[in-house]
Design a protein around this motif. Structure first.
Motif, PDB file in Angstrom:
ATOM      1  N   ARG A 145       9.414  -6.916  -4.718  1.00 42.85           N
ATOM      2  CA  ARG A 145       8.536  -6.519  -5.829  1.00 42.85           C
ATOM      3  C   ARG A 145       8.789  -7.376  -7.060  1.00 42.85           C
ATOM      4  O   ARG A 145       7.849  -7.741  -7.786  1.00 42.85           O
ATOM      5  CB  ARG A 145       8.747  -5.030  -6.143  1.00 42.85           C
ATOM      6  N   ARG A 146      10.052  -7.716  -7.296  1.00 45.95           N
ATOM      7  CA  ARG A 146      10.366  -8.553  -8.454  1.00 45.95           C
ATOM      8  C   ARG A 146       9.859  -9.982  -8.255  1.00 45.95           C
ATOM      9  O   ARG A 146       9.270 -10.575  -9.172  1.00 45.95           O
ATOM     10  CB  ARG A 146      11.880  -8.557  -8.685  1.00 45.95           C
ATOM     11  N   ALA A 147      10.075 -10.545  -7.078  1.00 47.81           N
ATOM     12  CA  ALA A 147       9.691 -11.934  -6.821  1.00 47.81           C
ATOM     13  C   ALA A 147       8.179 -12.127  -6.854  1.00 47.81           C
ATOM     14  O   ALA A 147       7.676 -13.172  -7.305  1.00 47.81           O
ATOM     15  CB  ALA A 147      10.253 -12.387  -5.473  1.00 47.81           C
TER      16      ALA A 147
ATOM     17  N   VAL B 271      -1.548 -10.252  -0.478  1.00 47.69           N
ATOM     18  CA  VAL B 271      -1.297  -9.139   0.444  1.00 47.69           C
ATOM     19  C   VAL B 271      -0.348  -8.134  -0.191  1.00 47.69           C
ATOM     20  O   VAL B 271      -0.573  -6.921  -0.149  1.00 47.69           O
ATOM     21  CB  VAL B 271      -0.730  -9.661   1.774  1.00 47.69           C
ATOM     22  N   GLY B 272       0.720  -8.638  -0.800  1.00 45.75           N
ATOM     23  CA  GLY B 272       1.682  -7.750  -1.433  1.00 45.75           C
ATOM     24  C   GLY B 272       1.066  -6.931  -2.547  1.00 45.75           C
ATOM     25  O   GLY B 272       1.359  -5.731  -2.688  1.00 45.75           O
ATOM     26  N   GLY B 273       0.192  -7.545  -3.329  1.00 43.66           N
ATOM     27  CA  GLY B 273      -0.461  -6.833  -4.419  1.00 43.66           C
ATOM     28  C   GLY B 273      -1.349  -5.711  -3.914  1.00 43.66           C
ATOM     29  O   GLY B 273      -1.390  -4.607  -4.487  1.00 43.66           O
ATOM     30  N   LEU B 274      -2.088  -5.970  -2.818  1.00 42.50           N
ATOM     31  CA  LEU B 274      -2.961  -4.950  -2.247  1.00 42.50           C
ATOM     32  C   LEU B 274      -2.153  -3.773  -1.697  1.00 42.50           C
ATOM     33  O   LEU B 274      -2.467  -2.605  -1.971  1.00 42.50           O
ATOM     34  CB  LEU B 274      -3.824  -5.571  -1.145  1.00 42.50           C
TER      35      LEU B 274
ATOM     36  N   LEU C 241       5.130  -7.357  -8.250  1.00 43.15           N
ATOM     37  CA  LEU C 241       4.425  -6.136  -7.864  1.00 43.15           C
ATOM     38  C   LEU C 241       4.809  -5.012  -8.825  1.00 43.15           C
ATOM     39  O   LEU C 241       5.999  -4.712  -8.979  1.00 43.15           O
ATOM     40  CB  LEU C 241       4.763  -5.750  -6.422  1.00 43.15           C
ATOM     41  N   PRO C 242       3.848  -4.365  -9.442  1.00 39.68           N
ATOM     42  CA  PRO C 242       4.164  -3.474 -10.557  1.00 39.68           C
ATOM     43  C   PRO C 242       4.622  -2.075 -10.176  1.00 39.68           C
ATOM     44  O   PRO C 242       5.391  -1.460 -10.920  1.00 39.68           O
ATOM     45  CB  PRO C 242       2.843  -3.404 -11.325  1.00 39.68           C
ATOM     46  N   ARG C 243       4.194  -1.545  -9.043  1.00 44.92           N
ATOM     47  CA  ARG C 243       4.419  -0.126  -8.771  1.00 44.92           C
ATOM     48  C   ARG C 243       5.710   0.113  -7.988  1.00 44.92           C
ATOM     49  O   ARG C 243       5.941  -0.510  -6.953  1.00 44.92           O
ATOM     50  CB  ARG C 243       3.237   0.467  -8.002  1.00 44.92           C
ATOM     51  N   ASP C 244       6.517   1.036  -8.491  1.00 48.33           N
ATOM     52  CA  ASP C 244       7.737   1.428  -7.790  1.00 48.33           C
ATOM     53  C   ASP C 244       7.743   2.927  -7.499  1.00 48.33           C
ATOM     54  O   ASP C 244       8.790   3.524  -7.241  1.00 48.33           O
ATOM     55  CB  ASP C 244       8.984   1.042  -8.587  1.00 48.33           C
ATOM     56  N   ALA C 245       6.549   3.547  -7.515  1.00 45.65           N
ATOM     57  CA  ALA C 245       6.391   4.959  -7.169  1.00 45.65           C
ATOM     58  C   ALA C 245       4.941   5.199  -6.791  1.00 45.65           C
ATOM     59  O   ALA C 245       4.022   4.533  -7.307  1.00 45.65           O
ATOM     60  CB  ALA C 245       6.801   5.867  -8.329  1.00 45.65           C
ATOM     61  N   PRO C 246       4.678   6.137  -5.849  1.00 43.14           N
ATOM     62  CA  PRO C 246       3.286   6.410  -5.455  1.00 43.14           C
ATOM     63  C   PRO C 246       2.539   7.198  -6.523  1.00 43.14           C
ATOM     64  O   PRO C 246       3.128   7.679  -7.500  1.00 43.14           O
ATOM     65  CB  PRO C 246       3.453   7.233  -4.171  1.00 43.14           C
ATOM     66  N   THR C 247       1.227   7.353  -6.308  1.00 42.51           N
ATOM     67  CA  THR C 247       0.381   8.085  -7.235  1.00 42.51           C
ATOM     68  C   THR C 247       0.705   9.575  -7.201  1.00 42.51           C
ATOM     69  O   THR C 247       0.878  10.159  -6.121  1.00 42.51           O
ATOM     70  CB  THR C 247      -1.105   7.890  -6.862  1.00 42.51           C
ATOM     71  N   ARG C 248       0.781  10.173  -8.390  1.00 49.81           N
ATOM     72  CA  ARG C 248       0.956  11.624  -8.461  1.00 49.81           C
ATOM     73  C   ARG C 248      -0.428  12.275  -8.391  1.00 49.81           C
ATOM     74  O   ARG C 248      -1.361  11.852  -9.075  1.00 49.81           O
ATOM     75  CB  ARG C 248       1.643  12.019  -9.761  1.00 49.81           C
ATOM     76  N   LEU C 249      -0.544  13.282  -7.539  1.00 51.48           N
ATOM     77  CA  LEU C 249      -1.826  13.951  -7.390  1.00 51.48           C
ATOM     78  C   LEU C 249      -2.241  14.569  -8.718  1.00 51.48           C
ATOM     79  O   LEU C 249      -1.425  15.159  -9.423  1.00 51.48           O
ATOM     80  CB  LEU C 249      -1.746  15.042  -6.310  1.00 51.48           C
ATOM     81  N   GLY C 250      -3.532  14.418  -9.072  1.00 53.64           N
ATOM     82  CA  GLY C 250      -4.013  14.912 -10.345  1.00 53.64           C
ATOM     83  C   GLY C 250      -4.025  13.831 -11.400  1.00 53.64           C
ATOM     84  O   GLY C 250      -4.361  14.075 -12.551  1.00 53.64           O
ATOM     85  N   GLY C 251      -3.623  12.610 -11.016  1.00 50.38           N
ATOM     86  CA  GLY C 251      -3.663  11.499 -11.971  1.00 50.38           C
ATOM     87  C   GLY C 251      -2.283  11.020 -12.331  1.00 50.38           C
ATOM     88  O   GLY C 251      -1.366  11.806 -12.484  1.00 50.38           O
ATOM     89  N   ASP C 252      -2.106   9.709 -12.444  1.00 51.03           N
ATOM     90  CA  ASP C 252      -0.810   9.115 -12.788  1.00 51.03           C
ATOM     91  C   ASP C 252      -0.911   8.219 -14.003  1.00 51.03           C
ATOM     92  O   ASP C 252      -0.079   7.356 -14.225  1.00 51.03           O
ATOM     93  CB  ASP C 252      -0.249   8.317 -11.605  1.00 51.03           C
ATOM     94  N   GLY C 253      -2.001   8.360 -14.778  1.00 57.65           N
ATOM     95  CA  GLY C 253      -2.160   7.542 -15.960  1.00 57.65           C
ATOM     96  C   GLY C 253      -2.902   6.256 -15.707  1.00 57.65           C
ATOM     97  O   GLY C 253      -3.171   5.498 -16.633  1.00 57.65           O
ATOM     98  N   THR C 254      -3.273   5.992 -14.436  1.00 55.80           N
ATOM     99  CA  THR C 254      -3.992   4.757 -14.109  1.00 55.80           C
ATOM    100  C   THR C 254      -5.499   4.990 -14.042  1.00 55.80           C
ATOM    101  O   THR C 254      -6.257   4.058 -13.779  1.00 55.80           O
ATOM    102  CB  THR C 254      -3.503   4.191 -12.763  1.00 55.80           C
TER     103      THR C 254
ATOM    104  N   ALA D  61       2.543  -5.952  14.260  1.00 56.18           N
ATOM    105  CA  ALA D  61       3.134  -6.703  13.158  1.00 56.18           C
ATOM    106  C   ALA D  61       2.535  -6.337  11.807  1.00 56.18           C
ATOM    107  O   ALA D  61       3.203  -6.446  10.777  1.00 56.18           O
ATOM    108  CB  ALA D  61       2.972  -8.205  13.413  1.00 56.18           C
ATOM    109  N   GLY D  62       1.263  -5.875  11.788  1.00 53.33           N
ATOM    110  CA  GLY D  62       0.638  -5.548  10.513  1.00 53.33           C
ATOM    111  C   GLY D  62       1.376  -4.458   9.755  1.00 53.33           C
ATOM    112  O   GLY D  62       1.288  -4.387   8.520  1.00 53.33           O
ATOM    113  N   LEU D  63       2.119  -3.606  10.458  1.00 50.51           N
ATOM    114  CA  LEU D  63       2.864  -2.544   9.781  1.00 50.51           C
ATOM    115  C   LEU D  63       4.012  -3.090   8.947  1.00 50.51           C
ATOM    116  O   LEU D  63       4.566  -2.360   8.121  1.00 50.51           O
ATOM    117  CB  LEU D  63       3.387  -1.533  10.804  1.00 50.51           C
ATOM    118  N   THR D  64       4.356  -4.347   9.142  1.00 55.61           N
ATOM    119  CA  THR D  64       5.418  -4.953   8.328  1.00 55.61           C
ATOM    120  C   THR D  64       5.039  -4.954   6.856  1.00 55.61           C
ATOM    121  O   THR D  64       5.911  -4.972   5.980  1.00 55.61           O
ATOM    122  CB  THR D  64       5.675  -6.398   8.801  1.00 55.61           C
ATOM    123  N   ASN D  65       3.721  -4.874   6.565  1.00 57.96           N
ATOM    124  CA  ASN D  65       3.264  -4.838   5.178  1.00 57.96           C
ATOM    125  C   ASN D  65       3.772  -3.618   4.426  1.00 57.96           C
ATOM    126  O   ASN D  65       3.643  -3.548   3.199  1.00 57.96           O
ATOM    127  CB  ASN D  65       1.732  -4.879   5.141  1.00 57.96           C
ATOM    128  N   MET D  66       4.321  -2.638   5.145  1.00 59.87           N
ATOM    129  CA  MET D  66       4.896  -1.466   4.484  1.00 59.87           C
ATOM    130  C   MET D  66       5.994  -1.859   3.501  1.00 59.87           C
ATOM    131  O   MET D  66       6.331  -1.084   2.598  1.00 59.87           O
ATOM    132  CB  MET D  66       5.474  -0.504   5.519  1.00 59.87           C
TER     133      MET D  66
END
Length: 630
Positions: A438-440, A505-508, A443-456, A521-526
């Protein structure tokens, strides 16, 4: 006349005898003369029998004993740890044989001195109080007698150790005289109570146990003496260049004068003969393929074989054309690279685990280099090393010899897509690698979306479905997308392709909260998902649960993701259209695994497509949504 005669007679008789007091004085004088004469005779006899004796000695008994112990010759015998089990020096005082056995014991509140003398050897045990007094004087006497300075740890109050008796016997053999009995005790244990050697009727003596503090002090002083005797100790062997014990890869890690002869794909370690036991060490040579699939002959056949050897022949070693201050880490990007799963599991994850300790100051050396691969993962490689990668083949064509002070050949790989903290040399773990990604890539997000809105501004969690386009196709993809939207997801479909830019790909993927896909192999994107996100793996029919868990299930949990494994039934697989209903592939598919991986791949993985039961799969989607809400 009578009266006068009688008086004269009385006078003569009285005049013929001495008065009583005078007679007594005469007797005393004669007695004194006899005593003085005897003393003179004894003195003359002593002087004639022992020329080095002092006529009038006014020293204390203790000082007399020290003087009597003044050696004629001193032998210092050194015993090695290999011979006796304990290193140490022993002083043996050799005295004239005419000395008879003496025993002196002086008792007090806190001290006891016990000494045995038998013919030529004196062994003495002292307590703390007297050691501080007598040790300097005795050490000086030893120096005068031997002509060399002895170590302070070799004083006579050193407890007898294993091998001491042999040392005393050896000294006696030098002079041809019998050796005294000694008591051998292990350090830290009380000494036994031996009887005094009786050459002419000596009494029984006892040894006082040495205080622990004194023994510790003596051991501290003994250390320099043991180091000075290093010539007698065996040279420690140089550690082996390579470790072949790992199940995934062979690792060679070596330091010193390292020369990489790129023309012959060889690493030569020039060994200093002084560091290799004076040239007695055998030269070492190994063949290594720097790729972590060493059990896969098909894969490893595509990897350049490197030679790693140690030599003492510096003149015959290749001459450096370029010298590097940074250490080298050598690996191959051949094998199965080009598949995103193997790009990460075989190269990028173990590469991070191997080079992170150098904080960017490391020279990456690539075998089987491919320019497209370097371009695709350029941002990650730049984050791992601030030096441009070195192509081994290109350097070989230019006949270059690169020299390093440290090199690691091959990568430290653990499980698939996993770094095990307990095995990592630097205590790294899988979350450290995903944080690095994420640093390299920014990638900005280090937590998933909170239900009901996360400010985005986004009120629904985003679900990304990996669409395969050759094998293991999800035939009712549209129905799955509708089901996901119905339960409350924002559904997105993406086709993972080898040519995709890793940053895009990482951004998406990082913008999503859950990932769904068929095993592949596509699951490696996790790896780009924010921690706490969810992964749903759809496992094809055929007893592949173990493979799905090892390749993606365990790594997902190691990354901090919430993992769900959806295993399809026979009715959801196209295999039902290829084999009869009673075929073993349906009744006992795991029994067919013994046919080998090629059968598994061709028949069970690439030989079927999937149509999921939407109603059943809807329950899985609801579970994912519920997990994100927690």
């Amino acid at each position: 006349m009578k009266g006068g005669g009688a008086g004269d007679k009385a006078g003569r008789g009285g005049g013929g005898r001495l008065p009583q007091p005078l007679r007594l004085e005469s007797q005393r004088f004669r007695l004194l003369s006899i005593v003085v004469g005897c003393f003179v005779i004894c003195l003359v006899f002593l002087l004639s029998s022992r020329p080095d004796a002092t006529a009038f000695d006014t020293m204390s008994p203790k000082a007399s004993l020290v003087a009597a112990r003044r050696p004629v010759a001193v032998k210092t015998l050194r015993t090695s740890s290999s011979a006796a089990g304990l290193g140490g020096d022993f002083h043996v005082d050799i005295l004239p044989q005419r000395h008879q056995e003496q025993s002196l014991q002086q008792t007090g509140d806190d001290k006891t001195v016990t000494e045995w003398v038998r013919d030529t050897v004196i062994v003495e045990e002292r307590s703390d109080a007297e050691t501080s007094e007598a040790e300097p004087e005795e050490t000086e006497l030893d120096r005068d007698a031997s002509g060399t300075a002895a170590a302070s740890s070799n004083s006579d109050d050193h407890p007898a150790a294993p091998g001491a008796e042999k040392a005393v016997q050896a000294a006696a053999a030098i002079t041809g005289q019998p050796a005294a009995e000694t008591t051998s005790t292990a350090p830290g244990r009380p000494e036994e109570k031996p009887g005094a050697a009786t050459g002419g009727g000596g009494g029984q003596s006892k040894l006082q146990e040495q205080p622990a503090r004194q023994r510790q002090e003596e051991e501290r002083h003994d250390e320099p003496a043991r180091q000075s005797g290093g010539d007698h100790q065996q040279q420690q062997p140089r550690p082996p260049l390579c470790d072949f014990s790992d199940f995934r890869s062979d690792i060679c890690d070596f330091a010193g004068d390292v020369r990489m002869d790129a023309n012959v794909s060889a690493f030569v370690v020039v060994v200093d003969p002084a560091e290799s036991g004076g040239g007695q060490e055998q030269e070492e040579e190994h063949k290594v393929r720097p790729y972590p699939r060493k059990g896969d002959e098909t894969c490893m056949g595509r990897i350049t074989e490197l030679t790693v050897r140690a030599t003492r022949d510096a003149a015959g070693a290749p001459r450096c054309t370029r010298t590097h201050t940074a250490p080298a880490v050598v690996f191959s990007i051949g094998g199965y690279t080009g598949n995103i799963f193997h790009d990460f599991s075989d190269v990028l994850v173990p590469l991070y685990n191997t080079v992170q300790r150098y904080r960017g100051d490391v020279q990456l050396v690539l075998a089987n280099a491919a320019s497209w691969w370097l371009v695709k993962y350029d941002r990650l490689l730049r984050e791992l090393s601030r030096h441009a990668p070195l192509d081994l083949a290109r350097a070989g064509a230019a006949r270059e010899v690169h020299c390093f002070r440290h090199a690691v050949v091959s990568l430290r790989a653990h499980k698939e897509l996993i770094i095990e903290r307990e095995r990592s040399l630097d205590g790294l773990a899988t979350p450290d690698f995903t944080r690095f990604l994420r640093r390299a890539l920014g990638l900005p997000r280090d937590a998933p979306t909170r239900l009901g809105g996360d400010g985005t501004g986004r009120k629904k969690p985003r679900l990304l479905i990996i669409s395969r386009h050759r094998t293991r196709l999800l035939l009712n993809l549209d129905a799955v997308v509708r089901a996901a939207e119905e339960v409350g997801f924002e559904a997105v479909v993406n086709e993972s392709d080898v040519a995709n830019d890793i940053s895009q790909v990482g951004g998406l993927i990082n913008s999503c909260d859950a990932l769904v896909g068929v095993h592949g192999a596509g699951l490696t994107n996790m790896m780009f998902l924010p921690p706490g996100a969810a992964l749903v793996q759809i496992v094809p029919w055929g007893g592949l649960q173990w493979m799905a868990r090892a390749d993606y299930g365990d790594p997902a949990e190691a990354m901090g993701l919430k993992y769900i494994q959806y295993e399809i039934g026979v009715a959801e697989s196209t295999l039902k259209d290829k084999f009869p209903s009673g075929h073993k592939i349906f009744t006992d598919p795991t029994a067919l695994h013994k046919k080998g991986f090629m059968f598994i791949r061709q028949t069970l993985m690439d030989g079927q497509d999937i149509t999921v039961d939407v109603a059943r799969f809807r329950e899985v989607l609801l579970q994912v949504l519920n997990n994100l809400a927690q």
